[in-house]
Scaffold this motif. Structure first.
Motif, short mmCIF file in Angstrom:
data_model
loop_
_atom_site.label_atom_id
_atom_site.label_comp_id
_atom_site.label_asym_id
_atom_site.label_seq_id
_atom_site.Cartn_x
_atom_site.Cartn_y
_atom_site.Cartn_z
N ILE A 2 -4.55 4.74 -10.83
CA ILE A 2 -3.43 5.19 -11.65
C ILE A 2 -3.70 6.62 -12.10
CG2 ILE A 2 -2.02 4.72 -13.67
CD1 ILE A 2 -1.93 2.51 -11.55
N LEU A 3 -2.67 7.47 -11.98
CA LEU A 3 -2.80 8.89 -12.29
C LEU A 3 -1.64 9.36 -13.16
CD1 LEU A 3 -3.08 8.36 -8.92
CD2 LEU A 3 -4.15 10.60 -9.06
N TYR A 38 0.83 -1.19 0.00
CA TYR A 38 0.00 0.00 0.00
C TYR A 38 0.88 1.26 0.00
CZ TYR A 38 -3.22 -3.62 1.64
OH TYR A 38 -3.93 -4.79 1.79
N GLY A 39 0.28 2.36 -0.37
CA GLY A 39 0.99 3.62 -0.42
C GLY A 39 0.87 4.28 -1.78
N LYS A 40 1.60 5.37 -1.94
CA LYS A 40 1.61 6.13 -3.20
C LYS A 40 3.01 6.07 -3.79
CE LYS A 40 1.32 10.69 -3.12
NZ LYS A 40 0.75 12.06 -3.09
N ILE A 41 3.09 5.68 -5.06
CA ILE A 41 4.36 5.63 -5.78
C ILE A 41 4.31 6.68 -6.88
CG2 ILE A 41 5.88 4.23 -7.22
CD1 ILE A 41 3.39 2.49 -4.99
N GLU A 42 5.30 7.57 -6.88
CA GLU A 42 5.40 8.61 -7.90
C GLU A 42 6.72 8.47 -8.66
OE1 GLU A 42 3.03 12.52 -6.13
OE2 GLU A 42 5.23 12.47 -6.09
N TYR A 51 3.98 10.05 -13.12
CA TYR A 51 3.16 8.84 -13.21
C TYR A 51 3.03 8.26 -11.81
CZ TYR A 51 4.22 9.56 -18.10
OH TYR A 51 4.35 10.12 -19.35
N THR A 52 1.78 8.05 -11.39
CA THR A 52 1.50 7.75 -9.99
C THR A 52 0.58 6.55 -9.83
OG1 THR A 52 1.69 10.10 -9.45
CG2 THR A 52 0.60 8.73 -7.82
N CYS A 53 0.83 5.77 -8.80
CA CYS A 53 -0.10 4.73 -8.35
C CYS A 53 -0.47 5.01 -6.91
CB CYS A 53 0.56 3.34 -8.46
SG CYS A 53 -0.43 2.02 -7.71
#
Length: 276
Positions: A208-209, A112-116, A197-199
Motif C-alpha cells: 500500500i502506497l 494482481y496488478g496496480k490500482i491507483e 492512493y495505490t495498491c
C-alpha cells in the motif's frame, strides 16, 4: 594485509548472498505502463453504469454504521471531471444519514496488478471514507468475510484527521481477532488536496502506497495457506463514505460537519505482466 583482504572478501560475499532474496521477491513482475481498466470521470451525471454498481441499504454493514446507501445522484455524481460521493445528514429510509457505496464487481474484477485512486477525503468527526477491495468469488472457508479476504487501500476516520490506514484482512489476520496486518501514515492536507492512493498486488505481496511512497507491505510467506493468503483470486474495488460505526463513530458524530464529500479524480488499474 591478508587479513584485510579476507575481511573484504567476507563482507562482499555476505552482501552478495543477501541480495537475491530481495530481488527474487519481485523478479518477473512489473505493471503495465497504461491502464487496462479506468474511469477518468470525463462526463457528467451518474457514475458510468458499465463500470459501477451501487451497494444499497441501511443494515449497519457489519459495523453498526448509521448511513443508508442509496443510488441517488445527490449521493454519487460525476461533475467537473470528478466523482463526488456525498454523505448527507438527512432522513433516508430508517437512517438519519444518506451516502453512497460504489462497487466494480462484475464490471471491474482484478487479479494482481496496480490500482491507483486519486482522491480528496472528507473531514469531520463521524466520517469514515474508504477505498478498498473485496473478493469477487467465494472460494475459501465459510465463503464469506474474512475468509476470502479484504484489501484496504485507504481508510480514514474523521476524528483522526490526516492519518490514513492500509490493511489486509483474512481468516487468520483480521480486526475481529485483533490480528489484522496493516499500518498508517500521516498525509498532509488529506481533505484539502488530492493524493494518490495505490495498491501494488503481486503473487508475492500486497503493498500500500500514498503518493508513490510505500508504507505497508504484506508478503506471502512460504507456509501460508488460504487462511493467511486468499489473495490469489479476483477482487473488485469499492468506494464509499460510511457515517459513525464501530470505528468511525468511536468519538461520536458531529452533525454540524455535513454534508461531507470524497472527490475522486480518477481510478486506474494496471495489470501485472511478466518481464520478457
Amino acid at each position: 594485509m591478508r587479513q584485510k583482504v579476507i575481511f573484504i572478501f567476507l563482507i562482499t560475499t555476505l552482501a552478495a548472498c543477501s541480495q537475491p532474496a530481495v530481488i527474487a521477491q519481485n523478479e518477473g513482475n512489473f505493471f503495465a505502463s497504461t491502464p487496462s481498466w479506468q474511469d477518468e470521470f470525463n462526463y457528467s451525471g451518474k457514475p458510468d453504469a458499465a463500470k459501477w454498481s451501487y451497494a444499497l441499504g441501511e443494515n449497519g454493514w457489519g459495523n453498526n454504521e448509521l448511513q443508508n446507501y442509496t443510488d441517488e445522484i445527490g449521493n454519487a455524481k460525476v461533475e467537473n471531471g470528478h466523482l463526488i460521493i456525498t454523505a448527507i445528514k438527512e432522513k433516508s429510509g430508517k437512517a438519519e444519514y444518506s451516502s453512497a457505496r460504489l462497487v466494480s464487481k462484475g464490471k471491474g474484477d482484478f487479479l494482481y496488478g496496480k490500482i491507483e485512486v486519486k482522491a480528496k477525503l472528507p473531514a469531520g468527526t463521524g466520517t469514515w471514507p474508504a477505498i478498498w477491495m473485496l473478493y469477487s468469488e467465494n472460494n475459501y472457508g465459510n465463503k464469506s468475510w474474512p475468509d476470502n479476504g479484504e484489501i484496504d487501500i485507504m481508510e480514514h476516520v474523521g476524528f483522526d484527521q490526516n492519518r490514513v490506514h492500509g490493511n489486509v484482512h483474512t481468516k487468520a489476520f483480521n480486526h475481529v481477532l485483533k490480528t489484522n496486518k496493516g499500518n498508517n501514515v500521516i498525509v498532509d492536507k488529506a481533505s484539502e488536496e488530492f493524493h494518490i492512493y495505490t495498491c501494488e498486488w503481486t503473487p508475492e505481496s500486497v503493498t500500500i502506497l500514498v503518493d508513490g511512497k510505500a508504507y505497508f507491505t504484506f508478503p506471502k510467506e512460504a507456509e501460508y495457506k488460504w487462511a493467511e493468503w486468499p489473495f490469489d483470486k479476483p477482487f473488485h474495488l469499492i468506494l464509499n463514505i460510511a457515517v459513525g460505526g464501530n470505528w468511525g463513530g468511536q468519538k461520536g458524530v458531529d452533525d454540524s460537519v455535513f454534508p461531507q464529500k470524497m472527490e475522486i479524480d480518477y481510478v486506474r488499474y494496471y495489470p501485472l505482466s511478466e518481464k520478457k
